[in-house]
Every structure is written in C-alpha cells, then in structure tokens.
Write an enzyme that holds these catalytic residues in place. Structure first.
Site, PDB file in Angstrom:
ATOM      1  N   ILE A  79      41.045  38.274  43.992  1.00 33.82           N
ATOM      2  CA  ILE A  79      39.879  37.359  44.686  1.00 33.82           C
ATOM      3  C   ILE A  79      38.685  38.713  44.429  1.00 33.82           C
ATOM      4  O   ILE A  79      38.859  39.557  44.805  1.00 33.82           O
ATOM      5  CB  ILE A  79      40.565  37.579  46.160  1.00 33.82           C
ATOM      6  CG1 ILE A  79      41.801  37.090  46.102  1.00 33.82           C
ATOM      7  CG2 ILE A  79      39.269  36.954  46.916  1.00 33.82           C
ATOM      8  CD1 ILE A  79      41.946  35.450  45.928  1.00 33.82           C
ATOM      9  N   GLY A  98      42.996  44.159  47.865  1.00 37.36           N
ATOM     10  CA  GLY A  98      41.776  43.968  48.374  1.00 37.36           C
ATOM     11  C   GLY A  98      41.549  43.762  49.887  1.00 37.36           C
ATOM     12  O   GLY A  98      42.690  43.150  50.594  1.00 37.36           O
ATOM     13  N   GLU A 119      50.919  52.180  40.228  1.00 34.35           N
ATOM     14  CA  GLU A 119      51.270  51.882  41.931  1.00 34.35           C
ATOM     15  C   GLU A 119      52.680  52.474  42.035  1.00 34.35           C
ATOM     16  O   GLU A 119      53.075  52.921  43.153  1.00 34.35           O
ATOM     17  CB  GLU A 119      51.612  50.438  42.079  1.00 34.35           C
ATOM     18  CG  GLU A 119      50.139  49.801  42.239  1.00 34.35           C
ATOM     19  CD  GLU A 119      49.921  48.260  42.300  1.00 34.35           C
ATOM     20  OE1 GLU A 119      49.371  47.739  43.209  1.00 34.35           O
ATOM     21  OE2 GLU A 119      50.905  47.615  41.819  1.00 34.35           O
ATOM     22  N   MET A 156      48.724  40.208  45.155  1.00 37.57           N
ATOM     23  CA  MET A 156      49.281  39.479  44.157  1.00 37.57           C
ATOM     24  C   MET A 156      50.950  39.261  44.158  1.00 37.57           C
ATOM     25  O   MET A 156      51.484  38.509  43.439  1.00 37.57           O
ATOM     26  CB  MET A 156      48.829  39.366  42.924  1.00 37.57           C
ATOM     27  CG  MET A 156      47.207  39.318  42.550  1.00 37.57           C
ATOM     28  SD  MET A 156      46.404  39.406  41.129  1.00 37.57           S
ATOM     29  CE  MET A 156      47.261  37.975  40.218  1.00 37.57           C
ATOM     30  N   GLU A 157      51.700  39.978  45.119  1.00 35.76           N
ATOM     31  CA  GLU A 157      52.967  40.217  45.012  1.00 35.76           C
ATOM     32  C   GLU A 157      53.848  40.168  46.405  1.00 35.76           C
ATOM     33  O   GLU A 157      54.859  39.946  46.372  1.00 35.76           O
ATOM     34  CB  GLU A 157      53.502  41.384  44.227  1.00 35.76           C
ATOM     35  CG  GLU A 157      52.995  41.560  42.815  1.00 35.76           C
ATOM     36  CD  GLU A 157      51.369  41.993  42.582  1.00 35.76           C
ATOM     37  OE1 GLU A 157      51.038  42.494  43.476  1.00 35.76           O
ATOM     38  OE2 GLU A 157      50.939  41.762  41.689  1.00 35.76           O
ATOM     39  N   ASP A 199      39.376  47.747  46.884  1.00 36.04           N
ATOM     40  CA  ASP A 199      38.218  46.816  46.769  1.00 36.04           C
ATOM     41  C   ASP A 199      38.157  46.046  48.043  1.00 36.04           C
ATOM     42  O   ASP A 199      39.136  45.708  48.576  1.00 36.04           O
ATOM     43  CB  ASP A 199      38.178  46.242  45.574  1.00 36.04           C
ATOM     44  CG  ASP A 199      39.371  45.113  45.330  1.00 36.04           C
ATOM     45  OD1 ASP A 199      40.423  45.539  44.778  1.00 36.04           O
ATOM     46  OD2 ASP A 199      39.030  43.912  45.816  1.00 36.04           O
TER      47      ASP A 199
HETATM   48  N1  ADE Z   1      44.900  43.926  44.274  1.00 35.05           N
HETATM   49  C1  ADE Z   1      43.603  44.642  44.562  1.00 35.05           C
HETATM   50  N2  ADE Z   1      42.457  44.099  44.828  1.00 35.05           N
HETATM   51  C2  ADE Z   1      42.919  42.869  44.737  1.00 35.05           C
HETATM   52  C3  ADE Z   1      41.798  41.445  44.859  1.00 35.05           C
HETATM   53  N3  ADE Z   1      40.584  41.748  45.151  1.00 35.05           N
HETATM   54  N4  ADE Z   1      42.648  40.388  44.830  1.00 35.05           N
HETATM   55  C4  ADE Z   1      43.976  40.373  44.600  1.00 35.05           C
HETATM   56  N5  ADE Z   1      44.625  41.385  44.301  1.00 35.05           N
HETATM   57  C5  ADE Z   1      44.291  42.507  44.414  1.00 35.05           C
END
Ligand code: ADE
Length: 230
Positions: A153, A77, A11, A173-174, A197
């Site tokens: 997720i 996501g 990243e 997540m951050e 995603d």
């Molecule tokens: N980062 C990228 N895709 C993610 C997801 N599906 N859940 C959490 N963090 C992510």
C-alpha cells in the site's frame, strides 16, 4: 515448540543467527530451521511475501512441527495517522482487506468457507508480546486490527479506505493468512509488526530506509518474549 514466520529474510535473520543446534527441513518451497532459541524449542521460516505463501508455510509448519503457537513477525505500513514509523503494532485480530464479495451482499473482508472477517489472535500471547514490546525504549506500542492483502500500500486514499473499513492500525501482506491457517487448525497465533512506512506516497522511499530498523525491533520483541518464558 514455538513457530516463528517472517515474510522476508531481513525479518527473521537476527533470530536465525541465535538458533542453537540447528536442523533444516524442506517442505515444498519452504525451509524450516529448528533448534533452541533463547532457551525455547523453536522453528523459524521465511515464507515469502503474500497471503498464499504465508498460508502454505504456516500450514506446513503446523503439520510438521505441531507448534504450541505460531507468531508472524516483521514490518508493516501504518494503518492510521496516529501510528508512526518505528511504532510497534500487536494484533488483536487480522483481516484480509482484499477479500471482497460485497457485490453479492457480503461484508467486505468476509472469507467464505470459514465465514470470518476477523481472524482471532491469541489474547494471552498478545498480552505477553505487548509487555515485551513495552520494554523497548522510544518505541510506542499499539494493540489493534492488522489488515493483510496481496498489495504493497503506497497511497493515502487506499490506506484510509482500509482503516475506515476495518479500523486497521497496520497494513501488511501475511498476518491474516498465518492467522487463517492457525484458525483452521486450532493453533493459537500472534502477529507483531514494526512500522517501516506510512502506507502513503512516501512509502517507496521510507520502506527501504526503515525496513532494517523496523525488522530489528520486532525481532527484539520476540527475543524478550522468549527470554521471559525461559
Ligand atoms: N509492509 C511494509 N510496508 C507495507 C505497506 N505499505 N503495504 C503492505 N505491506 C507492507
């Protein structure tokens, strides 16, 4: 001095290689690399995944480098069905979707002590990120809530619950952990994420397929942001 934090090497590595006159400083388990990036004094770090890694890194960065602002960049996501792989999401605010003391009468997402659900992102920085993102071709840009938690997720029902609770346009997540540290220390912050995603049953396949492309898009946004200021 501006601060840039990504969770994983992929990243930020495209920015790391552009850093001129590099100096490294290690604090705890974080390595901070500073120098000139597209004409700006900048400090970069790879914090590792998850909220605590991100908060520790952001706090150390703030104490050691006193950045004018801190930006968390990377992949995410999709938070809802209108957001697709390859789109860009710029946070108006970030929430911690896995903080839940609702059995005690609190709203889901309330972070005790700071007493906030929505951690603010700097509006002026968000506007500049949005302008920079709109210069990328074939990338749709969204502005809205980004939801953070210590979970990858990969279930549509879990993603939908997070969307229904917070109106999230992206899940990661951050971001809210960086925003939390910035809020506590009075430092403007931003979160920019490119979608890798759909946060559903396909995510274990889509994430590895699209993570590099998505990561490069969010780094291009940062490049254009910094070049504008130079
Ligand atoms: N980062 C990228 N895709 C993610 C997801 N599906 N859940 C959490 N963090 C992510």
């Amino acid at each position: 001095m501006v601060g840039l934090i990504g969770a994983m090497a992929v990243e930020v590595e495209g920015l790391m290689v552009q850093l001129e006159g590099r100096t490294e400083k290690r604090i705890g388990m974080d390595t901070f690399v500073s120098g000139r990036l597209f004409g700006q004094e900048a400090v970069l770090a790879v914090c590792g995944p998850g909220k605590i890694n991100a908060a520790l890194c952001a706090q150390s960065m703030i104490f050691a480098f006193h950045p004018d602002w801190v930006l968390n960049l990377g992949v995410a996501g999709a938070g809802d069905e209108q957001v697709s792989i390859g789109d860009m999401v710029i946070a108006t605010c970030a929430v911690q979707h896995d903080c839940d003391t609702s059995p005690l009468g609190d709203p889901v997402g309330l972070v005790s002590k700071v007493n906030l659900v929505e951690f603010p992102c700097d509006a002026a920085l968000g506007d500049r990120l949005e302008r920079a993102a709109r210069t990328l071709e074939n990338v749709r840009v969204h502005r809205g809530v980004i939801a953070t938690g210590d979970q990858f997720i990969n279930r549509g029902d879990v993603r939908r619950r997070i969307h229904d609770l917070f109106g999230a346009k992206a899940v990661e997540m951050e971001g809210a952990a960086v925003a939390h540290a910035c809020y506590v220390h009075g430092v403007p912050c931003g979160v920019v994420r490119s979608i890798s995603d759909q946060a559903n049953g396909q995510s274990d396949m889509d994430y590895p397929t699209f993570v590099r492309l998505a990561a490069s898009h969010s780094q291009q946004v940062v490049q254009r942001l910094l070049e504008d200021r130079a």
